[in-house]
Each structure stands twice: as structure tokens, then as C-alpha cells.
Design a protein around this motif. Structure first.
Motif, PDB file in Angstrom:
ATOM      1  N   LEU A 185     -34.577   4.220  66.806  1.00  0.00           N
ATOM      2  CA  LEU A 185     -33.553   4.445  65.727  1.00  0.00           C
ATOM      3  C   LEU A 185     -32.651   3.529  65.316  1.00  0.00           C
ATOM      4  O   LEU A 185     -32.275   3.252  64.319  1.00  0.00           O
ATOM      5  N   VAL A 186     -32.188   2.712  66.223  1.00  0.00           N
ATOM      6  CA  VAL A 186     -31.559   1.229  65.886  1.00  0.00           C
ATOM      7  C   VAL A 186     -32.268   0.239  65.125  1.00  0.00           C
ATOM      8  O   VAL A 186     -31.887  -0.335  64.242  1.00  0.00           O
ATOM      9  N   ALA A 263     -17.761   1.694  71.411  1.00  0.00           N
ATOM     10  CA  ALA A 263     -18.933   0.565  71.136  1.00  0.00           C
ATOM     11  C   ALA A 263     -19.030   0.023  69.810  1.00  0.00           C
ATOM     12  O   ALA A 263     -19.463  -1.317  69.905  1.00  0.00           O
ATOM     13  N   VAL A 264     -18.555   0.638  68.746  1.00  0.00           N
ATOM     14  CA  VAL A 264     -18.473  -0.096  67.500  1.00  0.00           C
ATOM     15  C   VAL A 264     -17.596  -1.391  67.393  1.00  0.00           C
ATOM     16  O   VAL A 264     -17.900  -2.154  66.774  1.00  0.00           O
ATOM     17  N   VAL A 265     -16.341  -1.004  67.921  1.00  0.00           N
ATOM     18  CA  VAL A 265     -15.186  -2.027  68.084  1.00  0.00           C
ATOM     19  C   VAL A 265     -15.617  -3.315  68.881  1.00  0.00           C
ATOM     20  O   VAL A 265     -15.651  -4.423  68.642  1.00  0.00           O
ATOM     21  N   PHE A 272     -11.771  -2.818  59.194  1.00  0.00           N
ATOM     22  CA  PHE A 272     -11.122  -2.938  57.947  1.00  0.00           C
ATOM     23  C   PHE A 272     -12.358  -2.959  56.818  1.00  0.00           C
ATOM     24  O   PHE A 272     -12.371  -3.008  55.895  1.00  0.00           O
ATOM     25  N   GLY A 273     -13.813  -2.611  57.405  1.00  0.00           N
ATOM     26  CA  GLY A 273     -14.865  -2.575  56.437  1.00  0.00           C
ATOM     27  C   GLY A 273     -15.556  -3.825  56.296  1.00  0.00           C
ATOM     28  O   GLY A 273     -14.941  -5.029  56.266  1.00  0.00           O
ATOM     29  N   GLY A 274     -16.983  -3.954  55.654  1.00  0.00           N
ATOM     30  CA  GLY A 274     -17.656  -5.067  55.420  1.00  0.00           C
ATOM     31  C   GLY A 274     -18.200  -5.819  56.457  1.00  0.00           C
ATOM     32  O   GLY A 274     -18.969  -6.470  56.230  1.00  0.00           O
ATOM     33  N   ARG A 275     -17.851  -5.637  57.746  1.00  0.00           N
ATOM     34  CA  ARG A 275     -18.586  -6.351  58.687  1.00  0.00           C
ATOM     35  C   ARG A 275     -18.825  -5.301  59.861  1.00  0.00           C
ATOM     36  O   ARG A 275     -18.310  -4.311  60.171  1.00  0.00           O
ATOM     37  N   GLY A 276     -20.046  -5.620  60.169  1.00  0.00           N
ATOM     38  CA  GLY A 276     -20.473  -4.847  61.574  1.00  0.00           C
ATOM     39  C   GLY A 276     -22.186  -4.946  61.645  1.00  0.00           C
ATOM     40  O   GLY A 276     -22.837  -5.084  60.654  1.00  0.00           O
ATOM     41  N   SER A 277     -22.714  -4.414  62.737  1.00  0.00           N
ATOM     42  CA  SER A 277     -24.131  -4.492  62.896  1.00  0.00           C
ATOM     43  C   SER A 277     -24.604  -3.472  63.703  1.00  0.00           C
ATOM     44  O   SER A 277     -23.884  -2.955  64.704  1.00  0.00           O
ATOM     45  N   ILE A 278     -25.888  -2.951  63.637  1.00  0.00           N
ATOM     46  CA  ILE A 278     -26.307  -1.878  64.536  1.00  0.00           C
ATOM     47  C   ILE A 278     -26.715  -2.624  65.938  1.00  0.00           C
ATOM     48  O   ILE A 278     -26.551  -2.080  66.871  1.00  0.00           O
ATOM     49  N   ILE A 279     -27.093  -3.912  65.747  1.00  0.00           N
ATOM     50  CA  ILE A 279     -27.259  -4.518  67.182  1.00  0.00           C
ATOM     51  C   ILE A 279     -26.135  -4.769  67.933  1.00  0.00           C
ATOM     52  O   ILE A 279     -26.091  -4.644  69.011  1.00  0.00           O
TER      53      ILE A 279
END
Length: 328
Positions: A185-186, A263-265, A272-279
Motif C-alpha cells: 500500500l505504501v 507518525a505523520v508529524v 500547514f500543508g504542501g509537504r509530506g511523503s508516504i515514505i
């Protein structure tokens, strides 16, 4: 540029670098403190099993956070879907695949409710999902009658629902099919975010929704789709949850909401949005798992384990604030 500014630019360009370094340092420190027990194949595979559910729910949370939102209902959706699957398959006697499909449809429907409230009624995602968390949790208790379906009953009538909990031995380590399902899924969501137009539009909406709208992106459709996808992924997490604990309990997954946000943070995504990755989210889930496991093996009380995780969240948010101040 000073060395500190160069580091700031590097971290801005590589958001997964910090969590990767923290994970590596955590493994090194606990391997020195605990010794061979921590680095044993059994213990490392146990950590992966423990973070499987957090990782899957974290994927759903990441999609929402990238759009500058937050979903406090992911845990309630997961548990509600697990109860629906169990009730239909065990109590009503429907074939397990049909019960699974009904649970996935219910998860998508819950996500659609969140999406409509956010896009059509322009309500803040935090308030919307805070309200739907209470609604979904109440529906969960009502539909289940606050009763747990025992693992023996599930194994007898609907073993397919427990399939993802089946252990698999690989090179002396024991995993479950749920762990491999999470990794698949990742990979799928990573491909969508990084190799499709939908993924680029998603980041654009989170970074600057007004600019995205002016450039021709249908922002409301993107947001609605994201919430439906998040609900669907939570339903898949419900399938993993059943396999993980064996039984179907309306009280399971009580900390899933906070664990997914952690886990996300910690994984480097920006609230604030616009940045982030599943890895990054996967690494963040592993960081939480490594710290909790290492502290437990070190004999640290559960209270101080949560204390440590709390500081990880605060430090991660503070670091994100510093990275966002990078000058072009």
C-alpha cells in the motif's frame, strides 16, 4: 550561506532526511543500551508487526495533512468498518469477501461524509472530523452493542477476515501478511503521489489552494477524493486490525487517531500543508515503534514511553517550523 543555512536548505529539499537520521540514531542507541535482544530478527520483525496498523492509518492521515487538513476520525472509521465486517460475516453469515467489500464501502462512505462537509459547507477539517469521530464512534457502539466477537468465532465462520494476521517466517524473522500488505500500500500510494497528475494536484492544493484554483485545478474535487481515499484506506486498516488481534472489538484502536498523527508529524510532514511523503510516514511509524520497543526492553515504565513520544512530536513540529522559514 552559513553551514546552518545550508543544512536548512538541505532539510527543506529532503523532508525525509530528518526522520531517517532519527530512526538510525534510535536503532544505534537502543542496540548499545539493550544489546543483542534489540537487534534480534525476532524483535525487529515484532516492531514491524506492531507498527503495521499505525502505518496504514498514517497513510490515510498523510493524504489529508498534505492538503493542510487533519482527520481526527480515522481511528473511529477503522473500528466501525471492522465491526461491520465482523457483524456481516460472523453474525449474519454473509461470505467473508462480501463482508469485506461492505466494510470498505462503509469506509469510503464515511470519508465521503467528511469530504462533503469540508468542500460543500466549507467547514474546517479539524472541527468536521472531531464531530464525525464522535458520530462514527457512537454508531460503532450502537451497531456492535458494545460486544466483542471472539477470535474463535471469527476463525470458525470467517477465517478470511483473519488472513492478514497469518505469520510468515522470512530469514529467521516472523512477519505477517498484513506487514507485506502495508508495504504494498505504501508503494502504491507513493506512486500515485509522485508519478501521477493527481499527486501533483494534491500537493498544489495543500501548498496554495487559491493558486491551484486559478491554475485550473478543481480543488473541491481533489479534496473530496482525498477524504474518500482516506476512508477507504482506513477500512483496509480494519481488515489488518482484525488479523492483528484476531477478535473484533468495538474498543480496539483507541489510540489510532493520535498514533497516525504522530507518525505523520514525526515523519516530516507539515501540518500547514504542501509537504509530506508516504515514505516519511512509514519511517515516522517505525521511529515510534523503535522508541517504544527499545524503552520497554530497557525496563522504562509505559508512562515515560508516552512522555518520550510526546517530546518527539513537539521537536518534530518545531523543526518543521524552522525548515519552513528557509529563504529562497
Amino acid at each position: 550561506k552559513s553551514p546552518l543555512q545550508k543544512l536548512q536548505h538541505f532539510l527543506h529539499a529532503n523532508p525525509t532526511a530528518v526522520p531517517a537520521i532519527v530512526l538510525l540514531l534510535g536503532v544505534i542507541v537502543f542496540s548499545l543500551i539493550v544489546g543483542s535482544r534489540f537487534l534480534s530478527a525476532f524483535n525487529l520483525s515484532l516492531i514491524i508487526q506492531q507498527v503495521t496498523i499505525i502505518g496504514v492509518i498514517g497513510i490515510a492521515q498523510t493524504l489529508i495533512v498534505i492538503t493542510a487538513g487533519i482527520d481526527l476520525s480515522v481511528g473511529a472509521i477503522m473500528v466501525l468498518c471492522s465491526v461491520i465486517m465482523g457483524k456481516l460475516a460472523v453474525m449474519m453469515g454473509l461470505p467473508a469477501p462480501i463482508a469485506l467489500a461492505a466494510g470498505i464501502a462503509a469506509g469510503a462512505g464515511c470519508g465521503a461524509i467528511n469530504g462533503v462537509l469540508v468542500t460543500r459547507f466549507r467547514l474546517p477539517p479539524f472541527i468536521v472530523t472531531l464531530g464525525t469521530w464522535s458520530i462514527f464512534f457512537a454508531l460503532n457502539l450502537w451497531y456492535s452493542a458494545s460486544e466483542t466477537i471472539r477470535s474463535q468465532e471469527v476463525a470458525r465462520t470467517a477465517p478470511f477476515l483473519q488472513w492478514l494476521g497469518t505469520p510468515v517466517d522470512v530469514l529467521g524473522a516472523r512477519f505477517t501478511y498484513g506487514s507485506f500488505f502495508m508495504l504494498a500500500l505504501v508503494g502504491l500510494v507513493w506512486f500515485v503521489l509522485n508519478r501521477t497528475a493527481f499527486g501533483r494536484h494534491l500537493y498544489a492544493v495543500g501548498d496554495d489552494p487559491d493558486a491551484a484554483r486559478l491554475s485550473g485545478i478543481r480543488t473541491d474535487r481533489i479534496l473530496f477524493t482525498v477524504y474518500v481515499l482516506a476512508g477507504t484506506i482506513c477500512a483496509l486498516g480494519a481488515w489488518i486490525l482484525i488479523g492483528r488481534i484476531g477478535s473484533i472489538s468495538p474498543q480496539a484502536g483507541q489510540t489510532a487517531n493520535l498514533d497516525s498523527i504522530t507518525a505523520v508529524v514525526v515523519g516530516g510532514a507539515s501540518l500547514f500543508g504542501g509537504r509530506g511523503s508516504i515514505i516519511g510516514t512509514l519511517i515516522g511509524a517505525l521511529i515510534v515503534g523503535v522508541f517504544r520497543n527499545g524503552l520497554a526492553l530497557s525496563g522504562v515504565d509505559v508512562l515515560w514511553q508516552e512522555f518520550t513520544v510526546g517530546w518527539l512530536i513537539i521537536i518534530a513540529v518545531a523543526l518543521d517550523q524552522w525548515i519552513r522559514k528557509v529563504s529562497a
